[in-house]
Each structure stands twice: as C-alpha cells, then as structure tokens.
Design a protein around this motif. Structure first.
Motif, short mmCIF file in Angstrom:
data_model
loop_
_atom_site.label_atom_id
_atom_site.label_comp_id
_atom_site.label_asym_id
_atom_site.label_seq_id
_atom_site.Cartn_x
_atom_site.Cartn_y
_atom_site.Cartn_z
N ASP A 157 0.82 -1.22 0.00
CA ASP A 157 0.00 0.00 0.00
C ASP A 157 0.86 1.27 0.00
N GLY A 158 2.18 1.10 -0.06
CA GLY A 158 3.08 2.25 -0.08
C GLY A 158 3.58 2.66 1.29
N SER A 159 3.09 2.02 2.33
CA SER A 159 3.52 2.41 3.68
C SER A 159 4.93 1.86 3.97
N GLY A 160 5.64 2.62 4.75
CA GLY A 160 6.96 2.20 5.17
C GLY A 160 7.98 3.31 4.95
N PRO A 161 9.11 3.19 5.56
CA PRO A 161 9.45 2.02 6.34
C PRO A 161 8.82 2.05 7.74
N TYR A 179 11.78 -6.10 3.24
CA TYR A 179 12.41 -5.67 4.49
C TYR A 179 13.93 -5.76 4.39
N ARG A 180 14.56 -5.11 5.36
CA ARG A 180 15.99 -5.20 5.58
C ARG A 180 16.24 -5.07 7.07
N VAL A 181 17.43 -5.47 7.52
CA VAL A 181 17.77 -5.36 8.94
C VAL A 181 19.02 -4.51 9.07
N CYS A 182 19.03 -3.68 10.11
CA CYS A 182 20.13 -2.73 10.35
C CYS A 182 20.46 -2.71 11.83
N LEU A 183 21.51 -2.00 12.16
CA LEU A 183 21.80 -1.65 13.54
C LEU A 183 21.36 -0.21 13.74
#
Length: 127
Positions: A71-75, A102-106
């Motif tokens: 729906d265009g929401s994010g991140p 998705y992606r993962v970060c610190l």
C-alpha cells in the motif's frame, strides 16, 4: 501387484504435495546486517506473518528491521533494544499472497536512529 495407473497416480500426488509444501516453506526468509558477525538478524515467517528481530552481538547497538508494504507504507520499524541474545517478535496481519520488503540494520535505540551503513540488502517475501 499395483497397476501402472495406481503407481502413476500415487507418484503424481506425492509430487504435487512436495511442490505445494516447498512453495510455502520457500517463502520464509532471513537477513543479517552487513558486518561479519551478523550483529542484527531478522527473520520473516510467512505462515502467520511473523517477524523476529535478533540482537546477536554485545556492541551497544540495537537491531532494527525496516519493512515496506504494497500500500506504499513504510518504512515501518521493529526495534530490538533489549541487548545481546534477545529476540523481539512482531505479529503482522497481512492479506494472503501480499508481499513485504524488508531489511535489517543496527541503530541507536535511544534516539531511534538507524545506522544505514549497517543495513542488509532488501529482500521481498510473501504472506
């Protein structure tokens, strides 16, 4: 002695079940931060649309998953600021068959600042 027709029907049924099982299991995914220690890790399980965000190194940083929806929401962010060895779970409600990237970060958990240079490559999965 089984007839050729019965053997073919059983073989076709087993092949169909194997492909169906593989397609749903193949939708589960995981990503690690770019550092060699995989300090932050996120997993997405399609059945139930569940994220787990793991902090795996005592480095003073939080692990954070960022995700985007069709729906265009994010991140949208899921923070794990609980320290080394911890896991934060987020149970989403997504329509069957919809995608999620998705992606993962610190990051710095206090100010909620993502350290973009630590982020994994994005991955798209399906509910």
């Amino acid at each position: 002695m089984p007839t050729l027709r019965k053997v073919l029907l059983v073989t076709a049924a087993v092949a169909t079940l194997t492909v169906a099982g593989a397609s749903s299991a193949a939708a589960d995914s995981s990503r690690c931060t770019v550092d060699s220690a995989c300090a932050g890790r996120a997993t997405f399980t399609s059945l139930g649309e569940v994220f787990h965000v793991f902090d795996q190194v005592a480095d003073g940083h939080s692990a954070v998953a960022l995700y985007w929806l069709p729906d265009g929401s994010g991140p949208t962010m899921i923070w794990n600021s609980n320290g080394n060895g911890s896991d934060v779970t987020a149970d989403l409600e997504l329509p069957e068959g919809s995608w999620i990237t998705y992606r993962v970060c610190l990051g710095e958990g206090g100010p909620k600042q993502v350290m973009l240079e630590t982020c994994s490559a994005p991955i798209t999965d399906y509910a």
